[in-house]
Write a protein that holds these residues in place. Sequence first.
Motif, PDB file in Angstrom:
ATOM      1  N   PHE A  77       0.825  -1.206   0.000  1.00 40.07           N
ATOM      2  CA  PHE A  77       0.000   0.000   0.000  1.00 40.07           C
ATOM      3  C   PHE A  77       0.860   1.258   0.000  1.00 40.07           C
ATOM      4  O   PHE A  77       0.438   2.303  -0.523  1.00 40.07           O
ATOM      5  N   THR A  78       2.077   1.203   0.569  1.00 39.34           N
ATOM      6  CA  THR A  78       3.005   2.322   0.420  1.00 39.34           C
ATOM      7  C   THR A  78       3.360   2.506  -1.047  1.00 39.34           C
ATOM      8  O   THR A  78       3.362   3.627  -1.571  1.00 39.34           O
ATOM      9  N   ASN A 103      -4.381   7.916   2.594  1.00 40.33           N
ATOM     10  CA  ASN A 103      -5.506   7.279   1.916  1.00 40.33           C
ATOM     11  C   ASN A 103      -5.190   5.817   1.577  1.00 40.33           C
ATOM     12  O   ASN A 103      -6.050   4.937   1.679  1.00 40.33           O
ATOM     13  N   ALA A 104      -3.942   5.566   1.161  1.00 39.15           N
ATOM     14  CA  ALA A 104      -3.534   4.188   0.870  1.00 39.15           C
ATOM     15  C   ALA A 104      -3.618   3.324   2.124  1.00 39.15           C
ATOM     16  O   ALA A 104      -4.089   2.175   2.072  1.00 39.15           O
ATOM     17  N   TYR A 105      -3.194   3.871   3.242  1.00 34.72           N
ATOM     18  CA  TYR A 105      -3.260   3.105   4.496  1.00 34.72           C
ATOM     19  C   TYR A 105      -4.710   2.939   4.962  1.00 34.72           C
ATOM     20  O   TYR A 105      -5.032   1.980   5.665  1.00 34.72           O
ATOM     21  N   MET A 106      -5.584   3.887   4.566  1.00 38.76           N
ATOM     22  CA  MET A 106      -7.013   3.703   4.835  1.00 38.76           C
ATOM     23  C   MET A 106      -7.546   2.479   4.078  1.00 38.76           C
ATOM     24  O   MET A 106      -8.414   1.748   4.570  1.00 38.76           O
ATOM     25  N   ARG A 107      -7.023   2.266   2.883  1.00 40.25           N
ATOM     26  CA  ARG A 107      -7.441   1.080   2.132  1.00 40.25           C
ATOM     27  C   ARG A 107      -6.921  -0.195   2.797  1.00 40.25           C
ATOM     28  O   ARG A 107      -7.636  -1.209   2.848  1.00 40.25           O
ATOM     29  N   TRP A 108      -5.690  -0.150   3.287  1.00 37.32           N
ATOM     30  CA  TRP A 108      -5.193  -1.318   4.023  1.00 37.32           C
ATOM     31  C   TRP A 108      -6.049  -1.574   5.245  1.00 37.32           C
ATOM     32  O   TRP A 108      -6.392  -2.722   5.542  1.00 37.32           O
ATOM     33  N   LEU A 109      -6.426  -0.514   5.958  1.00 42.95           N
ATOM     34  CA  LEU A 109      -7.267  -0.671   7.151  1.00 42.95           C
ATOM     35  C   LEU A 109      -8.588  -1.347   6.785  1.00 42.95           C
ATOM     36  O   LEU A 109      -9.089  -2.214   7.516  1.00 42.95           O
ATOM     37  N   TYR A 110      -9.144  -0.967   5.645  1.00 41.71           N
ATOM     38  CA  TYR A 110     -10.373  -1.595   5.163  1.00 41.71           C
ATOM     39  C   TYR A 110     -10.174  -3.093   4.943  1.00 41.71           C
ATOM     40  O   TYR A 110     -11.044  -3.903   5.271  1.00 41.71           O
ATOM     41  N   THR A 111      -9.014  -3.477   4.395  1.00 46.44           N
ATOM     42  CA  THR A 111      -8.771  -4.911   4.165  1.00 46.44           C
ATOM     43  C   THR A 111      -8.698  -5.689   5.471  1.00 46.44           C
ATOM     44  O   THR A 111      -8.866  -6.907   5.478  1.00 46.44           O
ATOM     45  N   GLN A 112      -8.452  -4.980   6.565  1.00 41.80           N
ATOM     46  CA  GLN A 112      -8.362  -5.630   7.870  1.00 41.80           C
ATOM     47  C   GLN A 112      -9.707  -5.669   8.598  1.00 41.80           C
ATOM     48  O   GLN A 112      -9.778  -6.039   9.773  1.00 41.80           O
ATOM     49  N   GLY A 113     -10.769  -5.277   7.892  1.00 41.27           N
ATOM     50  CA  GLY A 113     -12.104  -5.314   8.471  1.00 41.27           C
ATOM     51  C   GLY A 113     -12.383  -4.203   9.455  1.00 41.27           C
ATOM     52  O   GLY A 113     -13.282  -4.308  10.291  1.00 41.27           O
ATOM     53  N   GLU A 114     -11.621  -3.101   9.370  1.00 39.09           N
ATOM     54  CA  GLU A 114     -11.767  -1.977  10.288  1.00 39.09           C
ATOM     55  C   GLU A 114     -12.170  -0.719   9.536  1.00 39.09           C
ATOM     56  O   GLU A 114     -12.044  -0.646   8.306  1.00 39.09           O
ATOM     57  N   GLN A 125     -11.847   4.188  -1.045  1.00 36.91           N
ATOM     58  CA  GLN A 125     -11.760   2.732  -1.232  1.00 36.91           C
ATOM     59  C   GLN A 125     -11.914   2.370  -2.706  1.00 36.91           C
ATOM     60  O   GLN A 125     -12.939   1.856  -3.148  1.00 36.91           O
ATOM     61  N   ASP A 126     -10.877   2.654  -3.471  1.00 40.38           N
ATOM     62  CA  ASP A 126     -10.918   2.365  -4.902  1.00 40.38           C
ATOM     63  C   ASP A 126      -9.552   1.846  -5.350  1.00 40.38           C
ATOM     64  O   ASP A 126      -8.649   1.635  -4.542  1.00 40.38           O
ATOM     65  N   GLY A 127      -9.398   1.647  -6.662  1.00 35.08           N
ATOM     66  CA  GLY A 127      -8.149   1.111  -7.180  1.00 35.08           C
ATOM     67  C   GLY A 127      -8.150  -0.419  -7.185  1.00 35.08           C
ATOM     68  O   GLY A 127      -9.074  -1.066  -6.693  1.00 35.08           O
ATOM     69  N   TRP A 128      -7.101  -1.009  -7.738  1.00 35.84           N
ATOM     70  CA  TRP A 128      -7.070  -2.455  -7.933  1.00 35.84           C
ATOM     71  C   TRP A 128      -6.538  -3.230  -6.734  1.00 35.84           C
ATOM     72  O   TRP A 128      -6.907  -4.384  -6.534  1.00 35.84           O
ATOM     73  N   LEU A 129      -5.695  -2.591  -5.907  1.00 32.83           N
ATOM     74  CA  LEU A 129      -5.014  -3.356  -4.868  1.00 32.83           C
ATOM     75  C   LEU A 129      -5.980  -3.897  -3.823  1.00 32.83           C
ATOM     76  O   LEU A 129      -5.823  -5.032  -3.355  1.00 32.83           O
ATOM     77  N   GLY A 168       6.783  -0.367  13.265  1.00 35.92           N
ATOM     78  CA  GLY A 168       5.671  -0.426  12.318  1.00 35.92           C
ATOM     79  C   GLY A 168       5.722   0.622  11.227  1.00 35.92           C
ATOM     80  O   GLY A 168       4.992   0.525  10.236  1.00 35.92           O
ATOM     81  N   GLY A 169       6.564   1.652  11.386  1.00 35.51           N
ATOM     82  CA  GLY A 169       6.731   2.648  10.332  1.00 35.51           C
ATOM     83  C   GLY A 169       7.841   2.275   9.372  1.00 35.51           C
ATOM     84  O   GLY A 169       7.683   2.383   8.156  1.00 35.51           O
ATOM     85  N   ILE A 170       8.949   1.797   9.903  1.00 35.39           N
ATOM     86  CA  ILE A 170      10.084   1.443   9.042  1.00 35.39           C
ATOM     87  C   ILE A 170       9.800   0.185   8.233  1.00 35.39           C
ATOM     88  O   ILE A 170      10.294   0.032   7.123  1.00 35.39           O
ATOM     89  N   MET A 171       8.956  -0.705   8.741  1.00 37.68           N
ATOM     90  CA  MET A 171       8.716  -1.985   8.059  1.00 37.68           C
ATOM     91  C   MET A 171       8.113  -1.797   6.669  1.00 37.68           C
ATOM     92  O   MET A 171       8.238  -2.659   5.808  1.00 37.68           O
ATOM     93  N   ARG A 172       7.458  -0.672   6.428  1.00 36.54           N
ATOM     94  CA  ARG A 172       6.732  -0.441   5.173  1.00 36.54           C
ATOM     95  C   ARG A 172       7.355   0.655   4.331  1.00 36.54           C
ATOM     96  O   ARG A 172       6.795   1.040   3.297  1.00 36.54           O
ATOM     97  N   ALA A 173       8.525   1.174   4.724  1.00 35.10           N
ATOM     98  CA  ALA A 173       9.059   2.401   4.132  1.00 35.10           C
ATOM     99  C   ALA A 173       9.871   2.191   2.870  1.00 35.10           C
ATOM    100  O   ALA A 173      10.070   3.135   2.096  1.00 35.10           O
ATOM    101  N   ALA A 174      10.379   0.987   2.621  1.00 35.91           N
ATOM    102  CA  ALA A 174      11.318   0.782   1.510  1.00 35.91           C
ATOM    103  C   ALA A 174      10.792   1.229   0.146  1.00 35.91           C
ATOM    104  O   ALA A 174      11.563   1.795  -0.648  1.00 35.91           O
ATOM    105  N   PRO A 175       9.505   1.006  -0.201  1.00 33.97           N
ATOM    106  CA  PRO A 175       9.053   1.438  -1.528  1.00 33.97           C
ATOM    107  C   PRO A 175       9.225   2.927  -1.788  1.00 33.97           C
ATOM    108  O   PRO A 175       9.327   3.343  -2.942  1.00 33.97           O
TER     109      PRO A 175
END
Length: 362
Positions: A77-78, A103-114, A125-129, A168-175
């Motif tokens: 999502f990053t 907004n991207a992290y909002m989409r990830w949150l949606y995938t987690q049922g939250e 909540q749009d896009g292909w991912l 939890g911030g560094i784990m997703r930062a590489a992209p």
Amino acid sequence: MLTASSPRSHAVLAPRDIARYRGCLLGGAVGDALGAPVEFHSPEEIRKQYGPDGITDMVEAFGRIGAITDDTQMSLFTAEGMLRAGVRRKRLGHYDPVTVLHNAYMRWLYTQGERADNPDFDRVQDGWLITVKELHAQRAPGKSVMEALKSGRVGTISNPINESKGAGGIMRAAPAGLAMLPSGPFELGRDSAAITHGDPTANLAAGCLSKIVGYLRDAWSLDRAIQETVRVLQLERNHEETLNAIKKAQELAWENVEPREALRAFGKGWVADEALGIALYCALVADDSFERGVLLAVNHGSDADTLGAITGNILGTMLGDGAIPRHWLENLELRDVITTMADDLYKGFENTEEWAQKYPPS
């Protein structure tokens, strides 16, 4: 033993070679999947369960071999946020990467049922991912991340959302280090972490990882990438903890210390500066072997999936996806999705209607 692994030779990669992009995202996901079964374990517990060399191959986690965790989910999502920010810039003439990433992290949150306490939650909540059903699996998401995102607030450097220094911030930062955006890898990585983590060290460590990945993307050596990143870091306030972790990684890599012993000097890796230090140390002593470096990281235990992921990001960018053992890639969950995202980051930002539908500018 892990220390006996021999170096591997790999083809010399050009700057911005697509293999570096694939290596970064696939390498991070492979490290994540290797570490998933031993998260929360101590090194002693890992060796007791898997033998004197510790874990040396993918084993089952979350009901399958090669399962990714929230680390890879959020990294995807990053990457999506980076691409959508680029589309927004090209089509609208301006962009706000922090808002687009949130907004991207909002989409990830949606995938987690939250859901988030944010009026724009449903609109974004749009896009292909988010249509990838496997991403809707819950894979031990971090408490700080979930609480920050559910609040609906957007954390920034000037307006911290909390006091969390977790990894939890560094784990997703590489992209952020792969994106060709005006803000630059350091700023993008730093600001992406600040969305959910308020401690300066959490943000600066993420910025450093992204900056190092950006230099490796451009075919710099790891030593030089670290050296130049330190120069950038030293211009930032509250940089001492992050700088000390980087220096410790360099010093221990130069010394003739048994790696498992050296890693004890960093702590368990649950906080961002420790995670960065461990990953850099493992990459520095890997002797150009993706396998050696990532296995050293995950066998440290504790936050093993994150340690494996960011070590994999670094070594994968440096060596390319050809350095990743094929049997690990064959078992990797969502390999095709991860490869697609890496390839799209490599392509950059196409100003076409089809690209805008794939990565809407919001």
